[in-house]
Design a protein around this motif. Structure first.
Motif, mmCIF file in Angstrom:
data_model
loop_
_atom_site.group_PDB
_atom_site.id
_atom_site.type_symbol
_atom_site.label_atom_id
_atom_site.label_comp_id
_atom_site.label_asym_id
_atom_site.label_seq_id
_atom_site.Cartn_x
_atom_site.Cartn_y
_atom_site.Cartn_z
ATOM 1 N N UNK A 1 7.540 22.752 -1.974
ATOM 2 C CA UNK A 1 7.986 22.501 -0.602
ATOM 3 C C UNK A 1 7.073 21.503 0.099
ATOM 4 N N UNK A 2 5.766 21.630 -0.131
ATOM 5 C CA UNK A 2 4.814 20.703 0.480
ATOM 6 C C UNK A 2 5.022 19.291 -0.046
ATOM 7 N N UNK A 3 5.268 19.178 -1.353
ATOM 8 C CA UNK A 3 5.518 17.866 -1.952
ATOM 9 C C UNK A 3 6.795 17.247 -1.381
ATOM 10 N N UNK A 4 7.824 18.057 -1.182
ATOM 11 C CA UNK A 4 9.073 17.559 -0.605
ATOM 12 C C UNK A 4 8.852 17.097 0.832
ATOM 13 N N UNK A 5 8.016 17.833 1.581
ATOM 14 C CA UNK A 5 7.690 17.444 2.955
ATOM 15 C C UNK A 5 6.986 16.087 2.966
ATOM 16 N N UNK A 6 6.060 15.889 2.031
ATOM 17 C CA UNK A 6 5.348 14.617 1.941
ATOM 18 C C UNK A 6 6.321 13.482 1.625
ATOM 19 N N UNK A 7 7.250 13.716 0.708
ATOM 20 C CA UNK A 7 8.213 12.676 0.357
ATOM 21 C C UNK A 7 9.092 12.308 1.549
ATOM 22 N N UNK A 8 9.475 13.303 2.351
ATOM 23 C CA UNK A 8 10.281 13.002 3.541
ATOM 24 C C UNK A 8 9.507 12.123 4.516
ATOM 25 N N UNK B 1 4.840 10.722 -8.941
ATOM 26 C CA UNK B 1 4.229 11.264 -10.158
ATOM 27 C C UNK B 1 3.791 12.707 -9.949
ATOM 28 N N UNK B 2 3.268 13.002 -8.750
ATOM 29 C CA UNK B 2 2.831 14.359 -8.451
ATOM 30 C C UNK B 2 4.019 15.312 -8.428
ATOM 31 N N UNK B 3 5.129 14.884 -7.846
ATOM 32 C CA UNK B 3 6.321 15.720 -7.782
ATOM 33 C C UNK B 3 6.822 16.050 -9.186
ATOM 34 N N UNK B 4 6.757 15.077 -10.089
ATOM 35 C CA UNK B 4 7.205 15.309 -11.463
ATOM 36 C C UNK B 4 6.336 16.331 -12.176
ATOM 37 N N UNK B 5 5.062 16.420 -11.768
ATOM 38 C CA UNK B 5 4.163 17.396 -12.376
ATOM 39 C C UNK B 5 4.514 18.821 -11.962
ATOM 40 N N UNK B 6 5.166 18.963 -10.811
ATOM 41 C CA UNK B 6 5.516 20.287 -10.304
ATOM 42 C C UNK B 6 6.836 20.727 -10.933
ATOM 43 N N UNK B 7 6.766 21.289 -12.128
ATOM 44 C CA UNK B 7 7.975 21.708 -12.829
ATOM 45 C C UNK B 7 8.474 23.028 -12.269
ATOM 46 N N UNK C 1 0.828 -1.205 0.000
ATOM 47 C CA UNK C 1 0.000 0.000 0.000
ATOM 48 C C UNK C 1 0.864 1.258 0.000
ATOM 49 N N UNK C 2 1.921 1.226 0.805
ATOM 50 C CA UNK C 2 2.810 2.377 0.859
ATOM 51 C C UNK C 2 3.498 2.596 -0.482
ATOM 52 N N UNK C 3 3.834 1.513 -1.158
ATOM 53 C CA UNK C 3 4.472 1.627 -2.473
ATOM 54 C C UNK C 3 3.556 2.351 -3.457
ATOM 55 N N UNK C 4 2.250 2.079 -3.355
ATOM 56 C CA UNK C 4 1.296 2.745 -4.235
ATOM 57 C C UNK C 4 1.245 4.242 -3.957
ATOM 58 N N UNK C 5 1.273 4.595 -2.668
ATOM 59 C CA UNK C 5 1.277 6.017 -2.304
ATOM 60 C C UNK C 5 2.580 6.676 -2.753
ATOM 61 N N UNK C 6 3.697 5.963 -2.593
ATOM 62 C CA UNK C 6 4.994 6.493 -3.018
ATOM 63 C C UNK C 6 5.006 6.756 -4.524
#
Length: 227
Positions: free
Chosen positions: A193-200, A178-184, A168-173
């Motif tokens: 910054x919010x996306x980076x916080x989520x990834x951490x 994919x969302x981070x890649x959309x943020x060009x 399940x975590x792999x699916x969220x990862x």
């Protein structure tokens, strides 16, 4: 069924609220109206919101004052705020908006597509954070339950649970990546910054799961808080 995110729309003019609802209806999320700063603060006492669209020019408590109250509350201080204003007083006025805690400052009339795209980014980030919190809570609950069991079958259950949660975590990862890649490079700095916080947070949870795998010797290691 995935629960919809809530978006708070704050404006003292009903026609502006109606216009915002028309623009954001395509996102298929829950839109909540507030006709004043006081009404917005009351809504924030009980509900969680993915993002707030806040009009600057309002009678009584204006947008800047409302944002200041929101940022002072521990429960609401991390909610992204997008300021909307019909008046452009120049860089100083814009700076005041960012100083009040806004992630963006948009002058009317604005491009409906751009506004919808900006809001959708924060909705996606909010949904990913919700998924992360749910996975962490489920893992804690199951581990606590497994520790209290006895018998031959007990050792096998945590292993199966960890495998399921890891998947399940792999699916969220994957979704977060994919969302981070959309943020060009043109994306809002706050969204990045919010996306980076989520990834951490995802990385921390993945490390905790790996530490619980048989043979690591870590036992029931504490999980990082996803909030």
């Amino acid at each position: 069924m995935v629960q919809k995110a809530k978006i708070l729309l704050v404006d003292d003019r009903p026609e502006n609220l109606l216009a915002l609802e028309a623009i954001l209806s395509a996102l298929d999320q829950t839109l909540v109206r507030a006709s004043s700063g006081e009404e917005a603060l009351k809504a924030l006492l009980t509900d969680d919101f993915a993002v707030i669209l806040l009009d600057v020019q309002m009678p009584g408590m204006d947008g800047f004052e409302t944002a200041a109250h929101i940022k002072r509350r521990e429960r609401t201080r991390d909610i992204p705020i997008i300021f909307l204003t019909a008046i452009n007083h120049g860089p100083h006025h814009t700076f005041r908006g960012y100083a009040a805690g806004a992630v963006d400052y948009i002058s009317k009339p604005f491009d409906p597509w751009v506004l919808r795209a900006k809001v959708s980014v924060f909705v996606e980030l909010y949904m990913k954070n919700c998924q992360l919190r749910e996975q962490a809570a489920l893992l804690r609950l199951q581990l606590e339950s497994g520790q209290g069991r006895t018998g031959a079958a007990a050792p096998q259950e945590p292993a199966g649970l960890l495998a399921e949660l890891s998947a399940r975590l792999a699916a969220v990862e994957e979704q977060a990546e994919a969302l981070t890649k959309q943020l060009d490079e043109s994306a809002d700095a706050a969204a990045v910054a919010t996306a980076a916080h989520l990834e951490r947070k995802l990385t921390g949870l993945r490390r905790a799961l790996d530490a619980l795998e048989p043979g690591t010797g870590s036992g029931a290691s504490p999980l990082p808080s996803p909030s």
